[in-house]
Design a protein around this motif. Structure first.
Motif, short mmCIF file in Angstrom:
data_model
loop_
_atom_site.label_atom_id
_atom_site.label_comp_id
_atom_site.label_asym_id
_atom_site.label_seq_id
_atom_site.Cartn_x
_atom_site.Cartn_y
_atom_site.Cartn_z
N SER A 160 0.75 -1.13 0.21
CA SER A 160 0.32 -0.09 0.23
C SER A 160 1.25 1.23 0.01
CB SER A 160 -0.65 0.20 1.43
OG SER A 160 -0.06 -0.15 2.19
N LEU A 161 2.16 0.68 0.62
CA LEU A 161 2.64 2.49 0.83
C LEU A 161 3.68 2.37 -1.15
CD1 LEU A 161 5.08 1.88 3.71
CD2 LEU A 161 2.74 3.04 3.24
N ASN A 162 3.19 1.97 -1.77
CA ASN A 162 3.87 2.30 -2.98
C ASN A 162 3.32 3.64 -3.32
OD1 ASN A 162 5.53 -0.56 -3.18
ND2 ASN A 162 4.01 -1.92 -4.22
N LEU A 163 2.30 3.73 -3.53
CA LEU A 163 1.16 4.75 -3.92
C LEU A 163 1.33 6.02 -3.29
CD1 LEU A 163 -1.19 2.80 -6.27
CD2 LEU A 163 0.95 4.02 -6.82
N THR A 164 0.88 5.57 -1.61
CA THR A 164 1.37 6.93 -0.70
C THR A 164 2.51 7.32 -0.03
OG1 THR A 164 0.89 5.00 0.74
CG2 THR A 164 -1.58 5.80 0.29
N ASN A 165 2.77 6.24 0.34
CA ASN A 165 4.05 6.63 0.66
C ASN A 165 5.89 6.08 -0.12
OD1 ASN A 165 6.85 7.79 2.42
ND2 ASN A 165 5.25 6.80 4.23
N PRO A 166 5.82 6.63 -1.41
CA PRO A 166 7.22 5.29 -2.15
C PRO A 166 8.50 6.17 -1.69
CG PRO A 166 6.16 7.04 -3.72
CD PRO A 166 5.33 7.14 -2.40
N GLU A 167 8.33 6.93 -0.75
CA GLU A 167 9.84 7.36 0.06
C GLU A 167 10.21 6.29 0.98
OE1 GLU A 167 11.63 10.46 -2.51
OE2 GLU A 167 12.07 9.29 -0.21
N ALA A 168 8.98 6.19 1.65
CA ALA A 168 10.10 4.89 2.95
C ALA A 168 9.77 3.76 2.49
CB ALA A 168 7.93 5.13 3.84
N VAL A 169 9.96 3.42 1.04
CA VAL A 169 9.82 2.22 0.73
C VAL A 169 11.52 2.41 0.13
CG1 VAL A 169 9.36 0.37 -1.67
CG2 VAL A 169 7.44 1.46 -0.10
N ILE A 170 12.11 3.26 -0.67
CA ILE A 170 13.47 3.23 -1.19
C ILE A 170 13.93 3.31 -0.09
CG2 ILE A 170 14.49 5.29 -2.08
CD1 ILE A 170 12.38 6.39 -3.67
N SER A 171 14.04 3.94 1.27
CA SER A 171 14.53 4.31 2.44
C SER A 171 14.21 2.90 3.00
CB SER A 171 13.64 5.04 3.29
OG SER A 171 13.37 4.76 4.44
N LEU A 172 13.85 1.91 3.05
CA LEU A 172 13.84 0.59 2.98
C LEU A 172 14.95 -0.35 2.51
CD1 LEU A 172 12.50 -1.95 4.44
CD2 LEU A 172 11.56 -2.24 2.38
N HIS A 173 14.89 -0.09 0.62
CA HIS A 173 16.08 -0.97 -0.31
C HIS A 173 17.04 -0.26 0.10
CE1 HIS A 173 13.00 -2.26 -1.84
NE2 HIS A 173 12.42 -1.49 -2.78
N ARG A 174 17.94 1.35 0.70
CA ARG A 174 19.20 2.31 0.40
C ARG A 174 19.44 1.24 1.95
NH1 ARG A 174 16.44 7.62 0.62
NH2 ARG A 174 17.30 8.43 -1.38
N ASP A 175 18.47 1.28 3.11
CA ASP A 175 18.99 0.08 4.04
C ASP A 175 19.54 -1.12 4.05
OD1 ASP A 175 16.27 2.28 6.61
OD2 ASP A 175 18.22 2.61 5.59
N TYR A 176 18.88 -2.18 3.67
CA TYR A 176 18.93 -3.01 3.43
C TYR A 176 20.35 -3.48 1.40
CZ TYR A 176 14.92 -5.36 5.58
OH TYR A 176 14.55 -6.15 6.03
N ILE A 177 20.67 -1.82 0.97
CA ILE A 177 21.73 -1.84 0.29
C ILE A 177 22.81 -1.61 1.29
CG2 ILE A 177 22.40 -1.27 -1.36
CD1 ILE A 177 20.14 -0.94 -3.20
N SER A 178 22.66 -0.52 2.25
CA SER A 178 24.07 -0.16 2.81
C SER A 178 24.06 -1.53 3.98
CB SER A 178 23.62 1.17 3.42
OG SER A 178 23.40 1.89 2.56
N ALA A 179 23.03 -2.71 4.86
CA ALA A 179 23.50 -3.94 5.23
C ALA A 179 24.50 -4.69 4.27
CB ALA A 179 22.41 -4.13 6.20
N GLY A 180 25.04 -4.72 3.33
CA GLY A 180 25.14 -5.64 2.40
C GLY A 180 24.69 -6.28 1.14
N ALA A 181 22.94 -6.58 1.76
CA ALA A 181 22.09 -6.76 0.41
C ALA A 181 22.83 -6.46 -1.31
CB ALA A 181 20.22 -6.41 0.83
#
Lengths: 787, 195
Positions: A35-56
């Protein structure tokens, strides 16, 4: 470097849980993450960034629950989710890969559920098409608990994309999927379909996955993925929490890496902290790309069967050639008889079943897939799909649940060009016949040369030795005394080249007397020369005795035990008759529900007194007595059903006789459970009662749309339509069907019944006839006039 | 949500339940019973899950977990209850295939298999009820009441089960007409009284 190149060199890491993290970033409790894809994509982007930074280095798009069944605007979700993932990856200048995440549809596929396989494939194809348009690096199909739905998703993706496909399934505590598949069956099917990495995700924490991971590592030739939860969930202050912290998670995952898990990540409950700890703890764990196991394996929807470990029995009886009953069953679409043959062969010890419906008067292209589907719905043996028609083959391969044996390809250009691409596309082990455009070589060397040629061509399609089983073709000794020798010598030479082998054993005795004697001896000779798959009749005691005896004599593992176990069964099936005063009159047999000898007694009686007297003085009399006993409470529904089954058998013999001479058919009844209802026990009992009275019943099955009822009833020439429904929610379907019948088939009465149907309700919905139970249904149908 | 896989030794095919379904006197069994029982028992995979939801009377009906129903029957049953257990129990998908298989062998065997599976399912529901009530430390509670009984619509059950995620946990889905799949699945509401 693309992901397939990367995975050969180093360990890759998936990201972790989505919902758990997003709940702390604005996702309202109870709302799905997408549901956040359309209402709050920034939250999704920050999730991905955090995982990439963690080594994913593999990021899943936030599309797990996105599909057309749940979201009308699914295309917008997909675009937004892929854009968010790209934004994170490019924003960090990362070389992380973007995996389009496909989760389960939420519906169960037929035959257990009501979602059609072809509709599931279409749906996944649609999703994949949109994802490819938006630009992803690979597909991840995850958390599926049904093998069939997994196949639908893989096929859907394959049909629009050449991108790599990774699959992880959710296994239960018993180490199987919800619908019964074990890891070896999944690996067999998925590797056959060209999936590039296979694994397990969700349901539990790492330490509970060890057994399944071990099984996957043992049989998979592709990397194994493990994406566990952070342990087991519990609810604290209205939120889901998990019982393993990041450090403990990392320790447990390191152990799984040590036993061979290649790609690691997390699922529910895991966060970037977990992935960081995981990457740090496994950085130094040795990584080896898995060896090619070269297993020759086929599977059903429950288990895999390895070819080459020990000789296996392929039941040959579902084949109309030379079998009048099977041919008739296929022509009249009596798939119950086909299924009964399948079950009987399984119970007699077959390890696989051959399915062949080749008969000029049958539409093979439609029927083969139908029979494969029906047999798989009641029998969990792997199947050998046996046809020379490439359209029929493709239709059957498409819907087959598992990895089949494919019979066959031969050395002709036409066959090689039509069959091998299908083997590559759908997966399977292909039986290769050592013949070509010039026919079957008479000599050993000729057959071996064809085998080499077939293998050379198969290699060009990426098939390996373990994907092919050679059949050096059994010809009857009645047509050549050297035939057995040539076949076996060719088989021996091909085995020495490293291939598995199969033979249609029964062909050796065609035209000879006492065929089972010759078949048994030839089988023993062939097993001695290393035959791997014996296509035989497992119901023949003589043949199976030879098989088990060879097992005991050859010294193979468990051969002695299997032989001894087979002796116990043989004793039980010997048919030793203990005299219980078994009645020999047809009337008494039907009354007592005894099927033994019933058909032969019916035949004798027909010859003695004629059909009319058999019906009126035996069958009808017996059924009337049984009905009276039932209504008086002196006998019960199972007795009634059993007697009806006996009467049906008797009518079956009568129909055979009538078929020869021609004559009037019984009342034609079209019966179905209405759309939306999946219960059919009551309908089956009514059908049986009607057949026991000589009615000609067309059973349309369950969950049948009204348009289908009308069309099939018209085609059949039904005298009456019988509808059943168990639940009140499906009564509107019944009303709709009645209205349609009255409009499009005037003059054809509709009878209704079922647990929720009352006489009053029947009137309200416009039914012509109401029947309280199966017995009443039978009476009411018998009282109507034939059209 | 609490979820548990049940050892099949802990559930039974009760003689009275079987007799009621099969239409035979208690203690009498059809000839094929033993063989069919063995084959059905081999494939049952019982499990259950439950959630505890708040309940409040609301107008003419009642809200369970925030979802409203006008069903007079459930409203009456839950009078005086502060919470409910929403229970979902299933014998799994394999038993459904087995019933189909038995039906192919003969209609009698299919019918008997269906009755045996139903009895096991009822036993599972009773066990799940006992365990869930014990886990929640409840002394006073109502009997089980399932969607589809009286005037409680099946659609309501579907909404509740989906909202709690119980179906997803056990692999249970719904048809368009709100029937549960696999078919040997029971959902039930049990009213809990805190006093």
């Amino acid at each position: 470097m693309n992901i397939l190149q990367a995975i050969k060199k180093k360990r890759l890491y998936f990201d972790g849980g989505t919902g758990t993290v997003l709940e702390d970033r604005g996702l309202l409790c109870g709302n799905p993450p997408e549901s956040l894809n359309l209402t709050n994509p920034e939250a999704v982007i920050s999730l991905h960034r955090d995982y990439i930074s963690a080594g994913a280095n593999i990021i899943k798009t936030n599309t797990f629950g996105v599909n057309p069944l749940k979201y009308e605007n699914y295309r917008e979700h997909i675009k937004s989710a892929v854009d968010s993932a790209k934004s994170a990856v490019y924003g960090l200048n990362s070389d992380a890969y973007i995996a389009y995440d496909i989760g389960p549809s939420g519906r169960m596929l037929r035959p257990i559920g009501d979602f059609e396989f072809k509709d599931a494939v279409s749906m996944y194809k649609d999703l994949a098409f949109e994802a490819v348009k938006c630009g992803v690096d690979l597909f991840l199909i995850e958390t599926m608990s049904d093998m069939y739905e997994t196949k639908a998703a893989v096929l859907g993706v394959k049909e629009v994309s050449n991108l790599p496909i990774f699959v992880t399934n959710a296994y239960g505590d018993d180490g199987k999927l919800l619908t019964g598949s074990d890891p070896s069956a999944m690996v067999a099917m998925l590797e056959g379909l060209g999936v590039k990495a296979i694994g397990i995700n969700c349901s539990k924490g790492p330490c509970n996955m060890e057994r399944v991971v071990g099984e996957l590592v043992e049989c998979a030739s592709v990397p194994v993925i493990v994406n566990p939860n952070a342990g087991m969930p519990c609810v604290v202050d209205g939120k889901s929490k998990y019982d393993i912290d990041a450090d403990e998670f990392a320790v447990q995952m390191r152990e799984l890496a040590a036993i061979g898990a290649s790609v690691l990540g997390g699922c529910c409950g895991t966060t970037p902290e977990y992935i960081r700890a995981l990457v740090n703890s496994t950085r130094d764990t040795p990584y080896n790309y898995p060896d090619n196991k070269n297993l020759c394996v086929v599977s059903s929807y429950t288990h895999a069967v390895a070819i080459g470990d020990k000789p296996l029995v392929v039941g040959e009886r579902v084949n109309p050639t030379g079998k009048k009953k099977i041919k008739e069953a296929l022509i009249t679409e009596n798939l119950t008889l086909i299924c009964q043959e399948a079950i009987a062969q399984q119970d007699s010890g077959a390890h696989l079943l051959d399915i062949n419906v080749g008969e000029p008067s049958i539409d093979e292209e439609e029927m083969l897939a139908r029979v494969v589907y029906e047999v798989q719905s009641i029998c969990n043996l792997p199947l050998q799909i046996d046809t020379g028609n490439s359209v029929a083959l493709e239709n059957a391969l498409r819907i087959y649940n598992g990895k089949p044996l494919i019979n066959s390809v031969n050395g002709s250009e036409k066959s090689l060009n039509s069959v091998l691409p299908l083997v590559k596309k759908y997966g399977g082990v292909v039986v290769a016949l050592t013949m070509d455009e010039n026919g079957i070589p008479n000599d050993v060397q000729g057959r071996v040369e064809i085998a080499k040629r077939i293998y050379a061509r198969a290699k060009k399609f990426g098939l390996r030795k373990c994907d092919i089983v050679f059949d050096t073709l059994t010809m009857s000794i009645a047509s050549g005394k050297e035939n057995a020798r040539v076949t076996l010598e060719a088989m021996k030479k091909i085995k020495a080249l490293g291939f598995n082998t199969t033979l249609g054993v029964s062909n050796i005795s065609f035209g000879m007397p006492e065929r089972d004697l010759i078949n048994s001896a030839f089988l023993t000779m062939a097993l001695h020369e290393g035959l791997d798959l014996a296509i035989i009749n497992p119901i023949s005691r003589e043949i199976m005795n030879a098989y088990y005896a060879h097992g005991a004599l050859s010294g193979r593992e468990n051969g002695g035990h299997e032989y001894i176990d087979s002796r116990d069964d043989a004793h039980l099936k010997k048919g030793v008759n203990i005299d219980t005063g078994t009645p020999k009159s047809l009337c008494a047999l039907i009354e007592r529900g005894i099927k033994d000898d019933l058909e032969s007694i019916t035949d004798l009686l027909i010859d003695e007194v004629g059909i009319d007297r058999v019906i009126n003085e035996h069958i009808v009399v017996a059924l009337n007595r049984v009905g009276e006993e039932y209504q008086a409470g002196r006998s019960y529904l199972p007795n009634l059903i059993r007697s009806a089954e006996c009467a049906s058998l008797a009518f079956g013999r009568i129909k055979c006789k009538i078929g020869k001479k021609g004559g009037n058919e019984g009342i034609k009844v079209c019966i179905a459970t209405v759309e939306g209802d999946v219960h059919d026990i009551g309908k089956n009992i009514v059908k049986l009662m009607l057949e026991s009275r000589g009615c000609n019943v067309l059973d349309l099955g369950k969950n049948v749309p009204s348009a289908t009822v009308v069309a099939r009833a018209r085609e059949f020439g039904a005298d009456i339509i019988s509808l059943s429904a168990l639940m009140t929610t499906t009564v509107p379907s019944m009303r709709e069907c009645i209205e349609r019948v009255h409009c499009e088939l005037p003059g054809v009465p509709v009878m209704v019944g079922g647990a929720v149907i009352t006489e009053e309700l029947a009137k309200q919905i416009g039914a012509d006839i109401y029947a309280r139970d199966a017995l009443e249904a039978e009476k009411k149908v018998m009282s109507i006039q034939k059209r | 949500m609490i979820q548990e896989r049940v050892n099949k030794l802990d559930i039974v095919c009760d003689a009275a339940e079987f007799a009621a379904r099969c239409g035979m006197p208690i203690g009498e069994y059809p000839d094929c019973f033993s063989k069919v029982y063995e084959e059905v028992y081999a494939v049952i995979s019982p499990s259950y899950a439950y959630s505890v939801l708040d309940v409040e009377e609301c107008g003419n009906g009642v809200k369970i977990g925030g979802i409203y129903t006008e069903s007079a029957a459930i409203t009456k049953l839950l009078r005086g209850c502060q919470r409910v257990i929403l229970l979902l129990c299933t014998l799994g998908a394999s038993v459904q295939r087995q019933i189909q298989r038995q039906t192919q062998i003969s209609v009698e065997r299919g019918f008997v298999a269906d009755c045996i599976a139903d009895s096991f399912c009822e036993s599972l529901a009773s066990l799940a009820q006992k365990r869930s009530v014990k886990m929640e430390k409840i002394v006073n509670h109502t009997g089980r009441f399932s969607p589809g009984y009286a005037d409680l619509p099946l659609e309501f059950g579907r909404e509740l089960v989906n909202a709690c995620g119980l179906g997803k946990a056990l692999g249970v889905s719904f048809t368009d007409t709100s029937l549960m799949l696999p078919t040997k699945t029971i959902s039930a509401i049990i009213g809990l009284k805190d006093n």
